[in-house]
Enzyme design. Sequence first.
Site, PDB file in Angstrom:
ATOM      1  N   THR A 180       0.868  -1.187   0.000  1.00 41.87           N
ATOM      2  CA  THR A 180       0.000   0.000   0.000  1.00 41.87           C
ATOM      3  C   THR A 180       0.901   1.232   0.000  1.00 41.87           C
ATOM      4  O   THR A 180       2.083   1.143   0.344  1.00 41.87           O
ATOM      5  CB  THR A 180      -0.879   0.038   1.260  1.00 41.87           C
ATOM      6  OG1 THR A 180      -0.016   0.177   2.396  1.00 41.87           O
ATOM      7  CG2 THR A 180      -1.706  -1.214   1.410  1.00 41.87           C
ATOM      8  N   GLU A 324      -5.542  -3.956  -1.293  1.00 40.11           N
ATOM      9  CA  GLU A 324      -6.030  -5.104  -0.515  1.00 40.11           C
ATOM     10  C   GLU A 324      -7.108  -5.908  -1.249  1.00 40.11           C
ATOM     11  O   GLU A 324      -7.436  -7.014  -0.839  1.00 40.11           O
ATOM     12  CB  GLU A 324      -6.630  -4.608   0.814  1.00 40.11           C
ATOM     13  CG  GLU A 324      -5.638  -4.035   1.807  1.00 40.11           C
ATOM     14  CD  GLU A 324      -5.314  -2.555   1.585  1.00 40.11           C
ATOM     15  OE1 GLU A 324      -5.510  -2.045   0.456  1.00 40.11           O
ATOM     16  OE2 GLU A 324      -4.864  -1.901   2.537  1.00 40.11           O
ATOM     17  N   LYS A 434     -16.600  13.391  13.776  1.00 42.87           N
ATOM     18  CA  LYS A 434     -17.621  12.784  14.631  1.00 42.87           C
ATOM     19  C   LYS A 434     -18.137  13.823  15.601  1.00 42.87           C
ATOM     20  O   LYS A 434     -17.447  14.215  16.538  1.00 42.87           O
ATOM     21  CB  LYS A 434     -17.030  11.585  15.357  1.00 42.87           C
ATOM     22  CG  LYS A 434     -16.668  10.515  14.337  1.00 42.87           C
ATOM     23  CD  LYS A 434     -16.017   9.306  14.906  1.00 42.87           C
ATOM     24  CE  LYS A 434     -15.778   8.320  13.752  1.00 42.87           C
ATOM     25  NZ  LYS A 434     -14.911   7.235  14.079  1.00 42.87           N
ATOM     26  N   TRP A 439     -21.873  11.502  12.140  1.00 41.41           N
ATOM     27  CA  TRP A 439     -20.703  11.742  11.300  1.00 41.41           C
ATOM     28  C   TRP A 439     -20.966  12.846  10.278  1.00 41.41           C
ATOM     29  O   TRP A 439     -22.033  12.926   9.681  1.00 41.41           O
ATOM     30  CB  TRP A 439     -20.318  10.455  10.558  1.00 41.41           C
ATOM     31  CG  TRP A 439     -19.827   9.358  11.467  1.00 41.41           C
ATOM     32  CD1 TRP A 439     -19.747   9.412  12.836  1.00 41.41           C
ATOM     33  CD2 TRP A 439     -19.363   8.070  11.087  1.00 41.41           C
ATOM     34  NE1 TRP A 439     -19.252   8.246  13.324  1.00 41.41           N
ATOM     35  CE2 TRP A 439     -19.003   7.389  12.277  1.00 41.41           C
ATOM     36  CE3 TRP A 439     -19.190   7.422   9.867  1.00 41.41           C
ATOM     37  CZ2 TRP A 439     -18.500   6.085  12.266  1.00 41.41           C
ATOM     38  CZ3 TRP A 439     -18.691   6.132   9.860  1.00 41.41           C
ATOM     39  CH2 TRP A 439     -18.345   5.474  11.052  1.00 41.41           C
TER      40      TRP A 439
HETATM   41  P1  ADP Z   1      -3.005   2.539  -0.933  1.00 36.48           P
HETATM   42  O1  ADP Z   1      -1.782   2.068  -1.594  1.00 36.48           O
HETATM   43  O2  ADP Z   1      -2.927   3.827  -0.160  1.00 36.48           O
HETATM   44  O3  ADP Z   1      -3.827   1.484  -0.253  1.00 36.48           O
HETATM   45  P2  ADP Z   1      -4.702   2.206  -3.049  1.00 36.48           P
HETATM   46  O4  ADP Z   1      -4.261   2.427  -4.428  1.00 36.48           O
HETATM   47  O5  ADP Z   1      -4.902   0.836  -2.557  1.00 36.48           O
HETATM   48  O6  ADP Z   1      -3.763   2.985  -2.163  1.00 36.48           O
HETATM   49  O7  ADP Z   1      -5.939   3.129  -2.776  1.00 36.48           O
HETATM   50  C1  ADP Z   1      -7.064   2.714  -2.099  1.00 36.48           C
HETATM   51  C2  ADP Z   1      -7.921   3.882  -1.755  1.00 36.48           C
HETATM   52  O8  ADP Z   1      -8.059   4.803  -2.831  1.00 36.48           O
HETATM   53  C3  ADP Z   1      -9.345   3.472  -1.423  1.00 36.48           C
HETATM   54  O9  ADP Z   1      -9.462   2.972  -0.120  1.00 36.48           O
HETATM   55  C4  ADP Z   1     -10.094   4.775  -1.635  1.00 36.48           C
HETATM   56  O10 ADP Z   1      -9.997   5.622  -0.512  1.00 36.48           O
HETATM   57  C5  ADP Z   1      -9.354   5.405  -2.784  1.00 36.48           C
HETATM   58  N1  ADP Z   1     -10.063   5.126  -4.044  1.00 36.48           N
HETATM   59  C6  ADP Z   1      -9.867   4.119  -4.914  1.00 36.48           C
HETATM   60  N2  ADP Z   1     -10.735   4.202  -5.947  1.00 36.48           N
HETATM   61  C7  ADP Z   1     -11.514   5.289  -5.723  1.00 36.48           C
HETATM   62  C8  ADP Z   1     -12.595   5.904  -6.431  1.00 36.48           C
HETATM   63  N3  ADP Z   1     -13.069   5.439  -7.588  1.00 36.48           N
HETATM   64  N4  ADP Z   1     -13.152   7.015  -5.876  1.00 36.48           N
HETATM   65  C9  ADP Z   1     -12.690   7.512  -4.708  1.00 36.48           C
HETATM   66  N5  ADP Z   1     -11.680   6.985  -4.015  1.00 36.48           N
HETATM   67  C10 ADP Z   1     -11.087   5.884  -4.507  1.00 36.48           C
END
Ligand code: ADP
Length: 550
Positions: A180, A324, A434, A439
């Site tokens: 990540t 993930e 919060k 929220w």
């Molecule tokens: P990281 O490496 O930080 O986990 P990822 O590439 O796995 O990054 O990103 C995951 C996150 O990106 C998601 O949990 C979400 O917050 C954001 N994300 C992914 N796709 C979208 C989308 N279509 N719209 C908004 N947010 C998104």
Amino acid sequence: MGGYDQTLEPFLWRAETIYPDREVVARTHEGINRYTYAEYADRTRQLANALDGFGIGEGDRVGTFCWNHDRHFETYFGVPNMGAQLHTINPLLPDKHIQHIVEDASDRLIFLDPSLAEKLGSASDPDAFESVEQFVVVGSTVPDVSLEPLTDYESFVSDQSTEYDWPELSEDDMAGMCYTSGTTGKPKGVEYTQQMMWSHTMAMLTPQALGIEDSDVVMPVVPMFHVNAWGMPFTATAAGAKQVFPGPAPEPADLASLIEEEGVTITAGVPTVWLGLLEYMKENEVDLSSLEQIVIGGAAAPKAVIEQYDEFGVDVIHAWGMTETSPVGTVSRLTPALTDAAFDTKVDKWGKQGLIMPGIEFKVVDDDGSEIPHDGEAFGELLVRGPWVTTEYYERPHANETDFDGSWLRTGDIVTVDDDGYIEIVDRAEDVIKSGGEWISSQELENAIMAHEDVSEAAVIGVDHDRWQERPVAMIVVADDVDREMLTDELKTMLQEEYPKWWLPDGFEFIDEIPKTATGKFSKMDLREQYEGKELLEEDAPADAAPEDD
Ligand code: ADP
């Protein structure tokens, strides 16, 4: 029991057998490369022989530090098919994260692009990368960097035999790995088994997801170094589609010419890529007639982008996912009940992150763990589980305790679900405010504030409050000549019209800039740290900061 395991190898076998002449095209450091699936499959076996000869075997990790091109694609099947684990490394991460990732994963060999060699070299202090026994530069020239021993890809691979007996693997064998991006701490490793990648590929093939066919020409712009380019190279191979790889740091002009010259029908990337192409199209003639779909994900697809591409006859397919989740989890396709809906309603749905993919489950829970109603209003944290969703992080017991609930992955995304089942992200869990047990979406308030023409940037953060736990404060960036008092009044009036009183920020602070992360996103963690302990709430802030008082 005996049986047949779900592994990647049959996808390659089928492409080679049924579509031997279908092309794989790549823009590379050295120009356009072009070959067929038959030749591609030979190359994967040559690569396997080379790795075998080097002593890489089942269970070993092989890293890549490369852009999207044919050689990188050769590792996509070559490495997992021989039972080794393909670990794609993101060159855009800070040096210290790259160092941590390579050490944590104990990569034995790393393939790297010449243009990224300096970056990898600078991430390696003298004691780093101890596990790496060989660096292989994917190009004809070997750059002058401190990485040793260093050889080039063609010397490593091209004299090898094109015959190789792929071993019979278990679907539980590790096939891939990606970290990540570590926005909230050190990057965490996610491992993909053969079965996870197989099931993600099969689901991506369905019309509910990308619906890729053998007649398609598929160009992933999303990097192959992050979550396998959303699995597109595997899905396209499974379909027997032609593949086009846009190479190192593609500019809008490169994308436009590949779309035109190769007849790309489906492509994918983050919103900024497609905004960039739209900008480029204002000044330049671009023929998008072959293009049918653009998959947008990684961040929310702006409705204006969806509408503009619609005018060119291109469907924007909005998708959500995470490292993930291998990574795709939701796709925004219209259900039959919506195909005849008004255009605005359709854009509304396309603007949401979409419907859960067939094969995985979701639930959305509030702070107490109770499921929220699917009314498009209530929000809570999105939890998902399924065949291609990980149930643990690599050697991170602490994160495993907090980020999973049994087989459910806590995504950290705060969402609503409407009565048609469409999921919409409203915030990240760490950013949601919060107040009085309810929220408030910081992202919604930010977007509303940034809609004012005098506001350049705005971030809304939660500030500790004795009575309500937290209250929202807006941090705003404006030009010097803007009357801040007048703007504050206008913003208050504007927000009052759209939101319940308890959502309205209790403070409006004007600041010079909003701190950003390495990938250019607002870093609210840094912002919160900068302003910790400072008096940000207005004294006459309303006392009715909870919904029951509204
Ligand atoms: P990281 O490496 O930080 O986990 P990822 O590439 O796995 O990054 O990103 C995951 C996150 O990106 C998601 O949990 C979400 O917050 C954001 N994300 C992914 N796709 C979208 C989308 N279509 N719209 C908004 N947010 C998104």
